[in-house]
Write a protein that holds these residues in place. Structure first.
Motif, PDB file in Angstrom:
ATOM      1  N   LYS A 160      -1.747  -0.556  -3.920  1.00  0.00           N
ATOM      2  CA  LYS A 160      -0.989  -0.366  -4.892  1.00  0.00           C
ATOM      3  C   LYS A 160      -1.430  -1.518  -6.084  1.00  0.00           C
ATOM      4  O   LYS A 160      -1.813  -2.591  -5.739  1.00  0.00           O
ATOM      5  CB  LYS A 160       0.348  -0.339  -4.938  1.00  0.00           C
ATOM      6  CG  LYS A 160       1.115   1.042  -4.206  1.00  0.00           C
ATOM      7  CD  LYS A 160       2.633   0.963  -4.111  1.00  0.00           C
ATOM      8  CE  LYS A 160       3.023   1.900  -3.218  1.00  0.00           C
ATOM      9  NZ  LYS A 160       4.733   1.884  -3.126  1.00  0.00           N
ATOM     10  N   SER A 201      -4.386   5.371  -6.108  1.00  0.00           N
ATOM     11  CA  SER A 201      -3.293   5.794  -5.215  1.00  0.00           C
ATOM     12  C   SER A 201      -2.631   6.870  -6.106  1.00  0.00           C
ATOM     13  O   SER A 201      -2.169   7.028  -7.174  1.00  0.00           O
ATOM     14  CB  SER A 201      -2.261   4.680  -5.316  1.00  0.00           C
ATOM     15  OG  SER A 201      -0.912   5.018  -4.814  1.00  0.00           O
ATOM     16  N   LYS A 235       0.794  -1.345   0.034  1.00  0.00           N
ATOM     17  CA  LYS A 235      -0.228  -0.025  -0.025  1.00  0.00           C
ATOM     18  C   LYS A 235       0.869   1.185  -0.046  1.00  0.00           C
ATOM     19  O   LYS A 235       2.161   1.311   0.382  1.00  0.00           O
ATOM     20  CB  LYS A 235      -0.958  -0.083   1.186  1.00  0.00           C
ATOM     21  CG  LYS A 235      -1.991  -1.294   1.394  1.00  0.00           C
ATOM     22  CD  LYS A 235      -2.842  -1.024   2.369  1.00  0.00           C
ATOM     23  CE  LYS A 235      -4.071  -2.386   2.294  1.00  0.00           C
ATOM     24  NZ  LYS A 235      -4.861  -2.266   3.493  1.00  0.00           N
ATOM     25  N   ASP A 236       0.280   2.279  -0.570  1.00  0.00           N
ATOM     26  CA  ASP A 236       0.893   3.730  -0.498  1.00  0.00           C
ATOM     27  C   ASP A 236       0.964   4.241   1.044  1.00  0.00           C
ATOM     28  O   ASP A 236       0.532   3.692   1.763  1.00  0.00           O
ATOM     29  CB  ASP A 236       0.551   4.445  -1.615  1.00  0.00           C
ATOM     30  CG  ASP A 236      -0.836   5.180  -1.320  1.00  0.00           C
ATOM     31  OD1 ASP A 236      -1.418   4.942  -0.145  1.00  0.00           O
ATOM     32  OD2 ASP A 236      -1.499   5.587  -2.062  1.00  0.00           O
TER      33      ASP A 236
END
Length: 468
Positions: free
Chosen positions: A15, A152, A8-9
């Motif tokens: 992502k 994202s 994940k960002d």
């Protein structure tokens, strides 16, 4: 073999993009910049190779851009009103593969054995079809794909960086190679047609690659879908969509940034050729300038992601615009020295890279704000800002060159540089780019949406939870 799951960002958003996704997506920008890059060379081609007066060219191109301005909003409206259940974006890219290749060649097949008015009509029609129709039909859906492909912000910024890199390669091929290669092929109209034909084949192939690799919703290949397609929102009437967009101050700011950055890009496409020919005395030097320009370009694409991680999107733009302002102010001290100006020109080149990378990200932010303010994203209509800004900016940049030369009574066959022509060349090489960087810096100082986005997204999530 199963693919390694993506993380994940920094905002906790999943992502979904892998390297092939970025490369396939960026291929489309190569083709779009090939179109805008060739359009940027037309003033030089029309005056030097066809022999049409600069003023007539500038006026014809301006009229095209005035008409062109409406096609972006219309295309956005068409995309937003695609029937539910059908793909909105990718099919348009496929439909334009062949037309792009054909028109890229026809732009340079201006008849030479006819009167000037007929030549101007031919230029007008081919320019309109190339930019107002074909470019628009590709660009608006292509820009929208960034918004729906991933949620994202980090991946959107990376998509923008890859797109800008591919677009810059396209632009540099034209800026660095078109004069030396066409001169090597004979330097006449036929040589320019041959160059455009080769570029047309490459551009068509890369557009097809983008079509095949693009998706219209966030999903990681080989894994469970992490974000289903956005639910179909109720179509917004055309007048209401326009009203909402122009009442979204962040969309307006994105539009201004797009116009200014592309005026700079439009100027840079062919202004350097006149500078090399008349200030330095050799138009082949444009190839050297283009080669030198690769250094700040590569540095720009390396440094921009670092700037974004360190400063964020908006502050990165502000820093880059200051660099552009300083570089052009220093050029005014000695505009005649080749080495001095080649080095300082690198400042401007570097300064425009972050804007090229982040325009799509800035526009995507304004789309999130649309949903927050109006309850409608209007993705296609909103992305018309990027397409509109690109075309109008490029058109104004190209027309500005023609107007400056016309006011200075430019004569392509002259053997002596007049003071008026010299000042005209300085105007579109130094003064106008300086003005664009100043305007963009002021707008970037006013753009405060980035820090508001986490709160906006939290509010949107609450609304969606309440409506379930």
């Amino acid at each position: 073999m199963a693919k390694k799951p993506l993380g994940k960002d920094k905002l906790g958003i999943q992502k979904v993009m892998r390297m092939p996704d970025y490369l396939g997506d960026a291929a489309g920008q190569f083709s779009l910049n090939a179109i805008s890059g060739l359009v940027g060379q037309l003033t030089y081609f029309y005056t030097e190779k066809v022999g049409v007066a600069a003023g007539a060219i500038a006026t014809a191109l301006l009229i095209v851009k005035i008409l062109d301005a409406f096609t972006d909003i219309i295309m956005g409206y068409i995309v937003d009103h695609t029937a539910p259940g059908k793909e909105k974006y990718r099919p348009w890219i496929l439909r334009m593969v062949l037309p792009v290749a054909i028109m890229m060649v026809l732009m340079f097949t201006v008849p030479t054995n006819v009167s000037t008015p007929i030549q101007i009509v031919y230029m007008f029609i081919t320019n309109f079809l190339f930019t107002a129709v074909i470019y628009t039909i590709i660009c608006v859906p292509y820009q929208a794909i960034m918004v729906v492909r991933t949620n994202s912000q980090e991946e959107r910024a990376k998509m923008g960086t890859w797109r800008a890199a591919a677009g810059y390669v396209s632009g540099m091929i034209i800026a660095v190679m078109i004069i030396p290669i066409t001169n090597m092929l004979g330097g006449d109209q036929k040589a320019w047609i041959m160059f455009s034909a080769g570029l047309a084949v490459v551009s068509a192939i890369l557009l097809f690659v983008t079509y095949k690799t693009s998706k219209e919703y966030a999903v990681e290949d080989g894994q469970e879908a992490v974000a289903a397609p956005e639910p179909e929102e109720e179509s917004v009437p055309f007048g209401e969509a326009l009203k909402n967009l122009f009442h979204n101050k962040y969309w307006v700011m994105a539009l201004i940034l797009a116009v200014c950055s592309n005026i700079f890009y439009g100027l840079s496409n062919s202004s350097g050729t006149y500078y090399c020919k008349w200030i330095y005395g050799d138009d082949n030097l444009v190839g050297i300038l283009g080669g030198v320009g690769l250094i700040p370009t590569i540095l720009g694409f390396i440094v921009t992601p670092i700037l974004i991680k360190t400063l964020g999107v908006t502050k990165s733009l502000r820093v880059s615009f200051v660099i552009g302002i300083v570089g052009n102010v220093l050029r005014m001290i000695n505009p005649y020295n080749f080495v001095y100006n080649a080095v300082l020109g690198c400042f401007s080149t570097f300064a425009n890279i972050p804007m090229m990378c982040l325009l799509g990200t800035i526009t995507a932010m304004s789309i999130d704000y649309n949903e927050y303010k109006y309850g409608k994203r209007m993705v296609g209509s909103s992305q018309a800002a990027a397409s509109f800004g690109s075309k109008v900016g490029n058109g104004l940049g190209t027309s500005l060159i023609g107007w400056c030369l016309a006011i200075a009574a430019y004569d392509a066959a002259a053997t002596v540089l007049t003071p008026a022509v010299k000042q005209a060349i300085f105007t579109f090489n130094i003064y106008a780019p300086l003005a664009m960087f100043v305007i963009m810096f002021i707008v970037a100082m006013k753009f405060d949406l980035e820090k508001k986005l986490p709160g906006i997204r939290e509010e949107l999530d609450k609304r969606k939870a309440q409506n379930k």
